[in-house]
Enzyme design. Sequence first.
Site, PDB file in Angstrom:
ATOM      1  N   LYS A 111       0.707  -1.095  -0.389  1.00 30.48           N
ATOM      2  CA  LYS A 111      -0.080   0.549   0.029  1.00 30.48           C
ATOM      3  C   LYS A 111       0.732   1.512   0.246  1.00 30.48           C
ATOM      4  O   LYS A 111       1.709   1.367   0.480  1.00 30.48           O
ATOM      5  CB  LYS A 111      -1.221   0.215   0.796  1.00 30.48           C
ATOM      6  CG  LYS A 111      -1.846   1.207   0.467  1.00 30.48           C
ATOM      7  CD  LYS A 111      -3.025   0.151   0.358  1.00 30.48           C
ATOM      8  CE  LYS A 111      -4.690   1.037   0.646  1.00 30.48           C
ATOM      9  NZ  LYS A 111      -5.353  -0.360   0.086  1.00 30.48           N
ATOM     10  N   GLY A 223     -21.037   7.047   2.947  1.00 35.78           N
ATOM     11  CA  GLY A 223     -19.445   7.135   2.034  1.00 35.78           C
ATOM     12  C   GLY A 223     -20.352   6.699   0.142  1.00 35.78           C
ATOM     13  O   GLY A 223     -20.642   5.861   0.460  1.00 35.78           O
ATOM     14  N   GLY A 225     -17.534   7.698  -2.037  1.00 38.84           N
ATOM     15  CA  GLY A 225     -17.211   7.853  -3.307  1.00 38.84           C
ATOM     16  C   GLY A 225     -17.421   6.583  -4.551  1.00 38.84           C
ATOM     17  O   GLY A 225     -18.634   6.222  -4.457  1.00 38.84           O
ATOM     18  N   ASN A 226     -15.926   6.141  -4.648  1.00 36.09           N
ATOM     19  CA  ASN A 226     -16.159   5.032  -5.893  1.00 36.09           C
ATOM     20  C   ASN A 226     -17.027   4.308  -5.622  1.00 36.09           C
ATOM     21  O   ASN A 226     -17.348   3.284  -5.678  1.00 36.09           O
ATOM     22  CB  ASN A 226     -14.581   4.645  -6.719  1.00 36.09           C
ATOM     23  CG  ASN A 226     -14.656   3.347  -6.923  1.00 36.09           C
ATOM     24  OD1 ASN A 226     -14.789   2.465  -6.880  1.00 36.09           O
ATOM     25  ND2 ASN A 226     -14.402   3.405  -8.620  1.00 36.09           N
ATOM     26  N   ALA A 227     -16.602   3.236  -4.253  1.00 35.99           N
ATOM     27  CA  ALA A 227     -17.147   2.031  -4.038  1.00 35.99           C
ATOM     28  C   ALA A 227     -19.102   2.762  -3.396  1.00 35.99           C
ATOM     29  O   ALA A 227     -19.311   2.030  -4.074  1.00 35.99           O
ATOM     30  CB  ALA A 227     -16.076   1.369  -2.725  1.00 35.99           C
ATOM     31  N   GLY A 228     -18.576   3.381  -2.911  1.00 32.45           N
ATOM     32  CA  GLY A 228     -21.041   3.907  -2.638  1.00 32.45           C
ATOM     33  C   GLY A 228     -21.636   4.426  -4.207  1.00 32.45           C
ATOM     34  O   GLY A 228     -22.598   3.436  -3.994  1.00 32.45           O
TER      35      GLY A 228
HETATM   36  N1  GLU Z   1      -7.496   0.334  -3.403  1.00 29.67           N
HETATM   37  C1  GLU Z   1      -8.154  -1.253  -3.586  1.00 29.67           C
HETATM   38  C2  GLU Z   1      -8.133  -1.727  -2.689  1.00 29.67           C
HETATM   39  O1  GLU Z   1      -7.936  -1.247  -1.196  1.00 29.67           O
HETATM   40  C3  GLU Z   1      -7.243  -1.873  -4.910  1.00 29.67           C
HETATM   41  C4  GLU Z   1      -6.503  -1.918  -4.808  1.00 29.67           C
HETATM   42  C5  GLU Z   1      -5.451  -2.900  -6.298  1.00 29.67           C
HETATM   43  O2  GLU Z   1      -6.429  -2.259  -6.865  1.00 29.67           O
HETATM   44  O3  GLU Z   1      -4.156  -2.902  -5.788  1.00 29.67           O
HETATM   45  O4  GLU Z   1      -8.958  -3.172  -2.391  1.00 29.67           O
END
Ligand code: GLU
Length: 421
Positions: A111, A223, A225-228
Site C-alpha cells: 500500500k 460513504g 466515493g467510487n465504492a459507495g
Molecule cells: N485500493 C483497492 C483496495 O484497497 C484496490 C487495490 C488494487 O487494485 O491493487 O483493494
Amino acid sequence: MAGMVAAVKQNPFEIAQTQLDKAAKKLGLDAGVHAVLREPMRELHVSLPVKMDDGTIKVFKGFRVQYNDARGPNKGGIRFHPEETIDTVRALAAWMTWKCAVVDSPLGGGKGGVICNPKTMSTMELERLSRAYIDAIGRIIGPGKDIPAPDVYTTPQIMGWMMDEFSKLAGFYSPGVITGKPLSVGGSEGRGDATARGGAYTVREAAKNLGIDMNGATCAIQGFGNAGQFAALLNKQLYNMRIIAVSDTRGGVYSEDGLDPVALVDYKLRTGSVVNFPGTRPISNEDLLELSVDVLAPSALEGVITSSNASRIRAKIVEELANGPMTPEADDILYKKGIFVIPDFLCNAGGVTVSYFEWVQNVYGLYWEESEVHEKLDRKMTKAFRDVYDMARGHEVDMRTAAYMVAIQRVAEAMQVRGWV
Ligand code: GLU
C-alpha cells in the site's frame, strides 16, 4: 440514538495485528510464521518536493509499504489523504496481503500513501505530486515487484500519469506497473465498478445462505466515493434492492421509498455532495449506521463501527466495502448479535481482483470484453465467499476470523514452500 462521544481512534495497524493474532491462535499457527506475518517486510518513507502553482515549493511526505510477497508481487493502492499515517498504510498493506490471498490471486500485499489534500490542489499540482511520488518509489515498484493502483482520492487519471512517469524511468512502455488506468493506456474493462460489483456478489451469496430475499431488500450506504456510488447503482440494478439512505463527508439523505441511484450519483457529481438531494430528509452519518436495514454498506474510511455504536447496529448483513471500517470490539458485539459481516478484505476484493485481471492483460497484451471480466470476477468472488463461509462454519468462528484463516494458510504455505520459514 447516536449519543456520539467520539471514541479515541484506535491505531489501525494494531487492529490489523489483533485480528491476525486471533486467527493465528485458532489455526495453532507456528510462532515463527506468525511473527513474520505480524510485520511488513519492507517500507520506504519519502519526502516529495513539489512546485506549487504560486511558485513556492512544498514538501509532501509519502510512504510505500510492501507487506508480504510470498505469493507474488506486492499489490495495493495509493491513497492521497490529509490524515494519512504510516500505521494506516501498514494496516492497509497487511489487508491487501490477506485480500489477494483470500481470492487466490498470485499476488502479495502493499500500500502507498501521500499526506496531502487533493481537494485543495490544482490538476497541475496533483500531476507534479503524482510524478514526484513515482520518481521517489520507482526503484521498488514494477510489474514483477510491486503494482500500485487507485485508492481513496486517487483516480484513473492519476494512474495514467504514474504509469507514464514509470515508463520514462524504465525507458519503455510499462502498463503492467500500475492498475486502475484509463482504458486508452491499458486499463481493463470492468475495473471502474469492480469493488462494488465484487461486494454485490458476496452480498448475493450471503443473502442466499441467510434466506433473505434481495428483491426490495433495504440498503444503507455510508460513504459515496467510487465504492459507495457503484454499490448504490449495482445493488439496485442487479438485485432491485431499495437504497434508503446514503451519506458522504458532508451529511446524508434518507427516503423510505428508496432513492434513485442514477439521479443521486448525477447530483453528487454536480454539487459535490448528496446533501439536500430532492425528495429526501437529512440523516447524519452516525444515524445512518444505526438504521434497521437488510444491508448496511460502510464504504468510506476505517473505524466507523466501534465499541461505542456496535450495540446499536441493526442491519442483517454488513457489506464492508471500506477497508477496516470495524474495530475488533465491534466485531465481537456484532457476532454475538447474529449480524452477518462480510469482512472487508473479502467483500471489497473485487477491486484488486479486476486489477489482477488488468495486470494479466497488460503482461499478455491481449484484452478482454467486459462480460468476460464480470464472469471471471463473479467466479473468483463466489469461490472466495464459499471458502470463507465453509471455514466459518467448520470452526464456528466469525466471517472475519475465517477469512484470515483462509488467507493466512495460503500465505504461510507459500512462505514454507519458498523456504522462508
Ligand atoms: N485500493 C483497492 C483496495 O484497497 C484496490 C487495490 C488494487 O487494485 O491493487 O483493494
